[in-house]
Design a protein around this motif. Structure first.
Motif, short mmCIF file in Angstrom:
data_model
loop_
_atom_site.label_atom_id
_atom_site.label_comp_id
_atom_site.label_asym_id
_atom_site.label_seq_id
_atom_site.Cartn_x
_atom_site.Cartn_y
_atom_site.Cartn_z
N THR A 37 38.31 -18.41 98.86
CA THR A 37 37.18 -19.25 98.45
C THR A 37 36.15 -18.38 97.75
OG1 THR A 37 37.55 -20.75 100.32
CG2 THR A 37 35.39 -20.84 99.25
N PRO A 38 35.84 -18.65 96.47
CA PRO A 38 34.95 -17.76 95.71
C PRO A 38 33.55 -17.63 96.28
CG PRO A 38 36.17 -19.21 94.24
CD PRO A 38 36.42 -19.71 95.63
N VAL A 39 33.02 -18.72 96.84
CA VAL A 39 31.65 -18.70 97.37
C VAL A 39 31.68 -19.15 98.83
CG1 VAL A 39 29.32 -19.61 97.16
CG2 VAL A 39 30.66 -19.17 95.10
N LEU A 40 31.14 -18.32 99.70
CA LEU A 40 31.00 -18.66 101.11
C LEU A 40 29.58 -19.12 101.37
CD1 LEU A 40 32.78 -15.51 102.61
CD2 LEU A 40 33.81 -17.72 102.02
N HIS A 41 29.41 -19.99 102.35
CA HIS A 41 28.07 -20.44 102.72
C HIS A 41 27.75 -19.90 104.11
CE1 HIS A 41 28.80 -23.18 99.35
NE2 HIS A 41 27.50 -23.13 99.21
N VAL A 42 26.70 -19.10 104.16
CA VAL A 42 26.32 -18.38 105.37
C VAL A 42 25.02 -18.97 105.91
CG1 VAL A 42 25.81 -16.12 106.37
CG2 VAL A 42 27.41 -16.31 104.43
N LEU A 56 22.90 -19.79 102.76
CA LEU A 56 22.96 -19.01 101.53
C LEU A 56 24.38 -18.98 100.97
CD1 LEU A 56 20.89 -15.82 102.49
CD2 LEU A 56 20.10 -17.82 101.21
N PRO A 57 24.53 -19.16 99.65
CA PRO A 57 25.84 -18.91 99.03
C PRO A 57 26.01 -17.40 98.86
CG PRO A 57 24.26 -19.64 97.37
CD PRO A 57 23.54 -19.67 98.69
N MET A 58 27.12 -16.86 99.34
CA MET A 58 27.35 -15.42 99.27
C MET A 58 28.81 -15.14 98.94
SD MET A 58 25.08 -14.03 102.53
CE MET A 58 24.97 -12.35 101.90
N ILE A 59 29.07 -13.92 98.50
CA ILE A 59 30.43 -13.46 98.25
C ILE A 59 30.86 -12.60 99.42
CG2 ILE A 59 31.92 -12.12 96.71
CD1 ILE A 59 30.04 -12.76 94.44
N GLY A 60 32.07 -12.82 99.91
CA GLY A 60 32.52 -12.04 101.05
C GLY A 60 34.03 -12.02 101.18
N ILE A 150 35.28 -6.33 98.11
CA ILE A 150 34.68 -7.57 97.60
C ILE A 150 34.86 -7.68 96.09
CG2 ILE A 150 32.50 -8.81 97.32
CD1 ILE A 150 31.68 -7.59 100.07
N THR A 151 34.71 -6.57 95.36
CA THR A 151 34.90 -6.59 93.91
C THR A 151 36.32 -6.99 93.55
OG1 THR A 151 33.22 -4.87 93.60
CG2 THR A 151 34.76 -5.23 91.78
N ASN A 152 37.29 -6.45 94.27
CA ASN A 152 38.68 -6.77 93.99
C ASN A 152 39.06 -8.18 94.43
OD1 ASN A 152 39.24 -4.34 92.74
ND2 ASN A 152 39.96 -3.36 94.62
N SER A 153 38.20 -8.82 95.23
CA SER A 153 38.45 -10.23 95.57
C SER A 153 38.10 -11.14 94.40
CB SER A 153 37.64 -10.63 96.81
OG SER A 153 36.27 -10.83 96.50
N VAL A 154 37.19 -10.67 93.54
CA VAL A 154 36.85 -11.43 92.33
C VAL A 154 38.04 -11.39 91.37
CG1 VAL A 154 35.28 -11.58 90.36
CG2 VAL A 154 34.41 -10.91 92.61
N LEU A 155 38.61 -10.21 91.20
CA LEU A 155 39.78 -10.01 90.35
C LEU A 155 40.50 -8.76 90.85
CD1 LEU A 155 40.95 -11.42 87.76
CD2 LEU A 155 39.91 -9.57 86.47
N PRO A 156 41.77 -8.86 91.20
CA PRO A 156 42.49 -7.69 91.72
C PRO A 156 42.41 -6.50 90.76
CG PRO A 156 43.78 -9.66 92.11
CD PRO A 156 42.61 -10.08 91.26
#
Length: 272
Positions: A37-42, A56-60, A150-156
């Motif tokens: 899931t690109p955006v998590l809600h914390v 908050l929308p966050m990347i994780g 986390i960066t590689n979760s955006v694009l391997p």
């Protein structure tokens, strides 16, 4: 050797009460939903005086710095990326003991389920909720490791194809939270429409209303070069047709499955 499918123990926080037959407690299923899931809600409570929780929308990403070889079916932490002086970071900095209590939610819509009556319309979906305690990552090695994760979760492989290492200003402005997971659960809905028996036996209604599922899935488009780009599209940025095919295949297969039935336990991904 048979590998057991680990589950989060049920407690007052994570036990699903509504549509229990769609509940999943498998670590593999829950962590996969989080990681895709690109955006998590914390969410968290900003202060005892505040009447409102904060979301908050966050990347994780799920991962384990101390045991990097663990997979999604193992106990993992959730690493969240944010700005050093944001409210959640400041609260985590002030919080003692286990850390700042947080909830992390992820949702994916896989289909629009269109039924005979408005009340029975639904989504095919996958959702996960994690409950845990957030602490600031202070170890430099763990921080870099989490930033790469986390960066590689955006694009391997994106991390190794950028300017490295991050400079001092970037490192000082970036903060990573490590959330130690206390419990979690998922809800998954797959299947065809499910209407009341009386409506299904209504010939006039059946002849007037279209029913079925419209599959919904993420589709990655062709890369668009930026204004100062001088590089041909590298392999790691090229359109990943296998991603699009995988997402479409899941949504279409979910659209054709039997409707979920109360009393029948939802199987976790990876179960035999």
């Amino acid at each position: 050797m048979v590998r057991h499918n680990l589950e989060y123990p049920k407690d007052i926080h994570n036990t699903v009460n509504r549509y229990k037959h769609q509940a999943v407690y498998s670590l593999t299923t829950i962590h996969t939903i989080i990681n895709t899931t690109p955006v998590l809600h914390v969410s968290f409570t900003p202060s005892p005086e505040s009447p409102f929780p904060v979301i908050l929308p966050m990347i994780g990403q799920m991962g384990s710095f101390s045991h990097p070889s663990r997979d999604l079916g193992d106990p993992l932490d959730c690493y969240l990326h944010g700005y050093v002086s944001s409210r959640i970071m400041n609260l985590s900095r002030q919080e003692g003991g286990k850390g700042l209590p947080v909830c992390i939610a992820a949702s994916k819509v896989d289909g629009l389920v269109l039924t005979l009556t408005p009340n029975s319309h639904n989504y095919n979906y996958r959702s996960s909720v994690l409950f845990g305690y957030a602490q600031l990552v202070s170890d430099p090695e763990e921080k870099i490791w989490a930033m790469e994760l986390i960066t590689n979760s955006v694009l391997p492989n994106r991390w190794s194809n950028t300017r490295l290492p991050p400079n001092a200003a970037e490192m000082s402005s970036t903060q990573i939270l490590r959330v130690s997971i206390h419990s979690g659960s998922a809800k998954v809905r797959e299947g065809v429409p499910n209407d009341e028996k009386a409506d299904i036996e209504n010939e006039e209604l059946l002849n007037e209303v279209w029913t079925g599922v419209i599959p919904v899935y993420e589709n990655f488009g062709k890369p668009v070069p930026g204004p100062y780009n001088r590089v041909s599209v590298p392999e790691h940025v090229r359109v990943r047709e296998e991603w699009n095919e995988r997402n479409e295949r899941y949504a279409r297969e979910a659209a054709g499955k039997d409707a979920p039935v109360a009393g029948k336990k939802k199987e976790a991904e990876g179960d035999d």
